[in-house]
Write a protein that holds these residues in place. Structure first.
Motif, PDB file in Angstrom:
ATOM      1  N   UNK A 111       0.886  -1.163   0.000  1.00  0.00           N
ATOM      2  CA  UNK A 111       0.000   0.000   0.000  1.00  0.00           C
ATOM      3  C   UNK A 111       0.927   1.216   0.000  1.00  0.00           C
ATOM      4  N   UNK A 112       1.394   1.575  -1.185  1.00  0.00           N
ATOM      5  CA  UNK A 112       2.444   2.583  -1.304  1.00  0.00           C
ATOM      6  C   UNK A 112       1.899   4.016  -1.252  1.00  0.00           C
ATOM      7  N   UNK A 113       2.804   4.946  -1.082  1.00  0.00           N
ATOM      8  CA  UNK A 113       2.490   6.387  -1.011  1.00  0.00           C
ATOM      9  C   UNK A 113       1.657   6.732   0.223  1.00  0.00           C
ATOM     10  N   UNK A 114       1.961   6.051   1.330  1.00  0.00           N
ATOM     11  CA  UNK A 114       1.273   6.330   2.593  1.00  0.00           C
ATOM     12  C   UNK A 114       1.616   7.722   3.118  1.00  0.00           C
ATOM     13  N   UNK A 115       2.644   8.354   2.546  1.00  0.00           N
ATOM     14  CA  UNK A 115       3.020   9.712   2.947  1.00  0.00           C
ATOM     15  C   UNK A 115       2.061  10.757   2.384  1.00  0.00           C
ATOM     16  N   UNK A 116       1.228  10.383   1.421  1.00  0.00           N
ATOM     17  CA  UNK A 116       0.269  11.325   0.837  1.00  0.00           C
ATOM     18  C   UNK A 116      -0.920  11.502   1.775  1.00  0.00           C
ATOM     19  N   UNK A 117      -1.399  12.739   1.873  1.00  0.00           N
ATOM     20  CA  UNK A 117      -2.484  13.016   2.818  1.00  0.00           C
ATOM     21  C   UNK A 117      -3.785  12.300   2.455  1.00  0.00           C
ATOM     22  N   UNK A 118      -3.987  12.024   1.170  1.00  0.00           N
ATOM     23  CA  UNK A 118      -5.241  11.374   0.765  1.00  0.00           C
ATOM     24  C   UNK A 118      -5.082   9.860   0.570  1.00  0.00           C
ATOM     25  N   UNK A 119      -4.015   9.303   1.108  1.00  0.00           N
ATOM     26  CA  UNK A 119      -3.787   7.858   0.970  1.00  0.00           C
ATOM     27  C   UNK A 119      -4.820   7.064   1.765  1.00  0.00           C
ATOM     28  N   UNK A 120      -5.308   5.988   1.181  1.00  0.00           N
ATOM     29  CA  UNK A 120      -6.218   5.103   1.897  1.00  0.00           C
ATOM     30  C   UNK A 120      -5.414   4.271   2.887  1.00  0.00           C
ATOM     31  N   UNK A 121      -6.064   3.873   3.967  1.00  0.00           N
ATOM     32  CA  UNK A 121      -5.389   3.043   4.971  1.00  0.00           C
ATOM     33  C   UNK A 121      -5.276   1.616   4.458  1.00  0.00           C
ATOM     34  N   UNK A 122      -4.467   0.821   5.148  1.00  0.00           N
ATOM     35  CA  UNK A 122      -4.302  -0.582   4.793  1.00  0.00           C
ATOM     36  C   UNK A 122      -5.648  -1.310   4.847  1.00  0.00           C
ATOM     37  N   UNK A 123      -6.451  -1.005   5.867  1.00  0.00           N
ATOM     38  CA  UNK A 123      -7.766  -1.645   6.009  1.00  0.00           C
ATOM     39  C   UNK A 123      -8.676  -1.302   4.828  1.00  0.00           C
ATOM     40  N   UNK A 124      -8.657  -0.033   4.423  1.00  0.00           N
ATOM     41  CA  UNK A 124      -9.479   0.392   3.287  1.00  0.00           C
ATOM     42  C   UNK A 124      -9.025  -0.286   1.991  1.00  0.00           C
ATOM     43  N   UNK A 125      -7.713  -0.389   1.839  1.00  0.00           N
ATOM     44  CA  UNK A 125      -7.190  -1.018   0.630  1.00  0.00           C
ATOM     45  C   UNK A 125      -7.485  -2.511   0.610  1.00  0.00           C
ATOM     46  N   UNK A 126      -7.464  -3.122   1.776  1.00  0.00           N
ATOM     47  CA  UNK A 126      -7.780  -4.549   1.877  1.00  0.00           C
ATOM     48  C   UNK A 126      -9.159  -4.786   1.276  1.00  0.00           C
ATOM     49  N   UNK A 127     -10.068  -3.863   1.585  1.00  0.00           N
ATOM     50  CA  UNK A 127     -11.428  -3.966   1.074  1.00  0.00           C
ATOM     51  C   UNK A 127     -11.505  -3.609  -0.412  1.00  0.00           C
ATOM     52  N   UNK A 128     -10.898  -2.475  -0.788  1.00  0.00           N
ATOM     53  CA  UNK A 128     -10.934  -2.002  -2.178  1.00  0.00           C
ATOM     54  C   UNK A 128     -10.354  -3.027  -3.149  1.00  0.00           C
ATOM     55  N   UNK A 129      -9.326  -3.741  -2.700  1.00  0.00           N
ATOM     56  CA  UNK A 129      -8.670  -4.715  -3.584  1.00  0.00           C
ATOM     57  C   UNK A 129      -9.269  -6.114  -3.433  1.00  0.00           C
TER      58      UNK A 129
END
Length: 172
Positions: A111-129
């Motif tokens: 879950x790259x680019x976690x430094x960006x303010x609008x980055x989704x969290x790991x939990x959100x990405x788990x769902x999105x993917x």
């Protein structure tokens, strides 16, 4: 017996694959990275074996070739731009196509680019993917990363990915 383990690094164009490779291999700062046309490769010495990180370009015309490289890989690393919401459905589709192609390959999603303010969290990405659909079929990891120089020493630094890969590959 000095053996080579191949890690295939895939993901949509702009996800940060080349930067991930760069910071796995070196601590040097990098201003910008040109899009990969074709592929990049980096070798790491893991003490006991060598890791060959092979990154294939992620633009649409190059994704066609991804499947051809799966059979030689020992681990698949799939890099996602956490801040690129509109393209997450495309990333999900490409990832699931790859997983359908090879049922056993261990998967590491970054879950790259976690430094960006609008980055989704790991939990959100788990769902999105739709990673919940992988139920126990394969060894699978989802790590928050920032492939930047500033993040090297932080919890999202790339060294965690490197140590996970060494661990996974040493079990093979």
């Amino acid at each position: 017996d000095f053996s080579m383990r191949q890690v295939l690094v895939l993901g949509l164009d702009g996800a940060g694959k080349s930067s991930v490779l760069h910071y796995m291999a070196s601590e040097a700062a990098k201003d910008r990275t040109a899009p990969t046309e074709g592929f990049n490769s980096v070798q790491l010495d893991a003490g006991g074996f060598q890791i060959d990180l092979l990154e294939l370009g992620g633009s649409q015309n190059l994704r066609f070739y991804w499947n051809q490289y799966l059979s030689q890989a020992h681990v698949l690393v799939f890099v996602v731009d956490s801040a690129d919401g509109p393209r997450l459905p495309t990333a999900r589709q490409e990832l699931h196509c790859l997983l359908a192609e090879d049922q056993r390959l261990p998967l590491v999603v970054l879950a790259n680019k976690q430094d960006k303010s609008d980055a989704l969290s790991v939990a959100e990405l788990h769902q999105e993917l739709a990673l919940h659909t992988l139920n126990g079929q394969r060894e699978f990891f989802l790590l928050p990363t920032s492939a930047t120089h500033a993040a090297l020493a932080t919890a999202t630094g790339i060294w965690r990915v490197k140590s996970l890969l060494v661990e996974l590959l040493s079990q093979l």
